[in-house]
Design an enzyme around this catalytic site. Structure first.
Site, PDB file in Angstrom:
ATOM      1  N   MET A  30       0.846  -1.190   0.000  1.00 58.71           N
ATOM      2  CA  MET A  30       0.000   0.000   0.000  1.00 58.71           C
ATOM      3  C   MET A  30       0.887   1.247   0.000  1.00 58.71           C
ATOM      4  O   MET A  30       0.436   2.335   0.363  1.00 58.71           O
ATOM      5  CB  MET A  30      -0.930  -0.007   1.215  1.00 58.71           C
ATOM      6  CG  MET A  30      -1.922  -1.170   1.148  1.00 58.71           C
ATOM      7  SD  MET A  30      -3.402  -0.921   2.119  1.00 58.71           S
ATOM      8  CE  MET A  30      -2.689  -0.879   3.752  1.00 58.71           C
ATOM      9  N   GLY A  31       2.150   1.095  -0.396  1.00 56.10           N
ATOM     10  CA  GLY A  31       3.055   2.246  -0.442  1.00 56.10           C
ATOM     11  C   GLY A  31       3.668   2.522   0.915  1.00 56.10           C
ATOM     12  O   GLY A  31       3.653   1.664   1.798  1.00 56.10           O
ATOM     13  N   HIS A  34       9.318   0.710   2.985  1.00 57.77           N
ATOM     14  CA  HIS A  34      10.441   0.720   3.927  1.00 57.77           C
ATOM     15  C   HIS A  34      11.306  -0.507   3.673  1.00 57.77           C
ATOM     16  O   HIS A  34      11.010  -1.300   2.755  1.00 57.77           O
ATOM     17  CB  HIS A  34       9.920   0.751   5.374  1.00 57.77           C
ATOM     18  CG  HIS A  34       8.876  -0.295   5.646  1.00 57.77           C
ATOM     19  ND1 HIS A  34       9.167  -1.643   5.701  1.00 57.77           N
ATOM     20  CD2 HIS A  34       7.538  -0.191   5.843  1.00 57.77           C
ATOM     21  CE1 HIS A  34       8.057  -2.320   5.945  1.00 57.77           C
ATOM     22  NE2 HIS A  34       7.048  -1.463   6.022  1.00 57.77           N
ATOM     23  N   HIS A  37       9.688  -3.913   2.890  1.00 57.95           N
ATOM     24  CA  HIS A  37       9.213  -4.150   1.514  1.00 57.95           C
ATOM     25  C   HIS A  37      10.402  -4.432   0.587  1.00 57.95           C
ATOM     26  O   HIS A  37      10.338  -5.312  -0.269  1.00 57.95           O
ATOM     27  CB  HIS A  37       8.494  -2.894   0.976  1.00 57.95           C
ATOM     28  CG  HIS A  37       7.239  -2.542   1.706  1.00 57.95           C
ATOM     29  ND1 HIS A  37       7.107  -1.397   2.454  1.00 57.95           N
ATOM     30  CD2 HIS A  37       6.057  -3.191   1.792  1.00 57.95           C
ATOM     31  CE1 HIS A  37       5.882  -1.341   2.957  1.00 57.95           C
ATOM     32  NE2 HIS A  37       5.227  -2.423   2.580  1.00 57.95           N
ATOM     33  N   ASP A 152       2.832  -9.526   9.091  1.00 53.88           N
ATOM     34  CA  ASP A 152       1.376  -9.663   9.001  1.00 53.88           C
ATOM     35  C   ASP A 152       1.043 -11.151   8.901  1.00 53.88           C
ATOM     36  O   ASP A 152       0.592 -11.629   7.858  1.00 53.88           O
ATOM     37  CB  ASP A 152       0.849  -8.873   7.805  1.00 53.88           C
ATOM     38  CG  ASP A 152       1.106  -7.388   7.975  1.00 53.88           C
ATOM     39  OD1 ASP A 152       0.589  -6.803   8.932  1.00 53.88           O
ATOM     40  OD2 ASP A 152       1.870  -6.819   7.181  1.00 53.88           O
ATOM     41  N   ARG A 197       3.468   2.376   9.496  1.00 50.96           N
ATOM     42  CA  ARG A 197       2.896   3.163  10.596  1.00 50.96           C
ATOM     43  C   ARG A 197       3.961   3.757  11.522  1.00 50.96           C
ATOM     44  O   ARG A 197       3.682   4.709  12.254  1.00 50.96           O
ATOM     45  CB  ARG A 197       1.988   2.297  11.460  1.00 50.96           C
ATOM     46  CG  ARG A 197       0.718   1.949  10.774  1.00 50.96           C
ATOM     47  CD  ARG A 197       0.062   0.801  11.469  1.00 50.96           C
ATOM     48  NE  ARG A 197      -1.049   0.350  10.652  1.00 50.96           N
ATOM     49  CZ  ARG A 197      -2.317   0.351  11.037  1.00 50.96           C
ATOM     50  NH1 ARG A 197      -2.633   0.764  12.227  1.00 50.96           N
ATOM     51  NH2 ARG A 197      -3.251  -0.058  10.240  1.00 50.96           N
TER      52      ARG A 197
HETATM   53  O1  PAF Z   1      -0.026  -5.584   3.730  1.00 52.57           O
HETATM   54  C1  PAF Z   1      -0.448  -4.699   2.965  1.00 52.57           C
HETATM   55  O2  PAF Z   1       0.229  -3.726   2.657  1.00 52.57           O
HETATM   56  C2  PAF Z   1      -1.856  -4.852   2.388  1.00 52.57           C
HETATM   57  O3  PAF Z   1      -2.725  -5.430   3.301  1.00 52.57           O
HETATM   58  C3  PAF Z   1      -1.907  -5.575   1.033  1.00 52.57           C
HETATM   59  C4  PAF Z   1      -1.483  -7.030   1.155  1.00 52.57           C
HETATM   60  C5  PAF Z   1      -1.005  -4.875   0.034  1.00 52.57           C
HETATM   61  C6  PAF Z   1      -3.340  -5.552   0.494  1.00 52.57           C
HETATM   62  O4  PAF Z   1      -3.790  -4.243   0.319  1.00 52.57           O
END
Ligand code: PAF
Length: 289
Positions: A30-31, A34, A37, A152, A197
């Site tokens: 979702m952008g 960091h 990712h 997550d 966050r």
């Molecule tokens: O973890 C996230 O950033 C989001 O939940 C995802 C998997 C990109 C779905 O919007």
């Protein structure tokens, strides 16, 4: 890096790559990117995949509209970061592209108890939204492998279930064949799990944010000589003393997230914590080997 905003354009591009023999590794985001990712992109690259990252702030997974409004957006610097990480393709769609005719037109899946416990209990509808958007993105990208962060943990399980639930499409794409790579959580020096966050933490909040990880480590360390109930109470007190409001401190079977009352050394376990400091809600987990 090639950037696509339109579904049809990215689909055609990836179909060409696929027929040329490329294997596609997908990193949905979702952008507010960091190091966590970027480590997913590096792992996909190292394994020889054509790396496709998506940035889409999915409105349907926010049960709290305030949370959506406050979600950090940094598309320009995200793009720079992706270029420097040698990501091959970025999909940057708008809402209409992902949900033509609105989100109600997109199939949504049921995940049973898995979507109702832990994060699901605190954020009703959240995993429905995650299932919706990831389902759409998988239809568009048709990846061989999806790279997801362990931070997550429940989301990884939901997406694994999603791939089993989605049906083969008319082109022969079988979501049930998608490999899921659950990649280790990337942490700051004090153990704080990297998260978009974290940018919203004030200096004093940031100074204590590593406490969640310290609690997870103590849940892991005490599994051989304490009762979980006692460790849970101690952790709750420690978190409260640092200013956290705890949503849950839990242990579960790492294979299906069945919640456990007590440590069970005969099965793989995972410890999970969600707690807020001020208005920032943080989650983290640790596998207990
Ligand atoms: O973890 C996230 O950033 C989001 O939940 C995802 C998997 C990109 C779905 O919007």
């Amino acid at each position: 890096m090639v950037i696509f905003k339109k579904t049809q354009d990215i689909s055609e591009f990836l179909a060409g790559k696929r027929s040329g023999g490329a294997r596609i590794g997908f990193i949905p985001t979702m952008g507010a990117l960091h190091a966590g990712h970027i480590s997913l992109i590096s792992q996909a690259r190292e394994k020889g995949y054509l790396t496709v990252c998506s940035i889409f702030l999915n409105p349907t997974q926010f049960n709290n509209p305030e949370d959506l409004k406050k979600y950090p957006v940094s598309t320009d610097s995200d793009i720079q970061l992706l270029i420097s990480s040698q990501c091959d393709v970025l999909f940057l769609p708008d809402v209409e592209e992902v949900y033509p005719g609105g989100p109600d037109n997109v199939v949504s899946y049921g995940f049973g108890e898995l979507e109702e416990i832990l994060e699901g209990a605190k954020r009703p509808g959240h995993f429905k939204g995650v299932g919706q958007v990831v389902g759409r993105l998988l239809e568009i990208v048709e990846p061989d492998t999806i790279f997801l962060g362990q931070k997550d943990y429940q989301q990884v399980m939901i997406i694994t279930a999603l791939c089993r639930l989605m049906l083969q499409d008319t082109n022969g794409f079988r979501p049930s064949d998608i490999r899921i790579e659950r990649c280790p959580t990337v942490r700051e020096a004090d153990g704080l799990a990297m998260s978009s966050r974290n940018r919203r933490l004030t200096e004093p909040q940031r100074a204590v944010a590593g406490t969640i990880y310290q609690c997870l480590v103590s849940i892991q360390a005490k599994q051989y000589n304490s009762r979980f109930e006692t460790v849970k109470r101690e952790c709750g007190e420690i978190l409260a003393s640092k200013g956290f409001v705890t949503d849950y401190i839990a242990i579960a079977d790492a294979r299906d997230l069945r919640l456990l009352e007590e440590y069970d050394k005969n099965i793989p376990m995972v410890a999970l914590i969600a707690a807020s400091i001020g208005k920032i809600r943080l989650i983290d987990n640790l596998l207990m080997d």
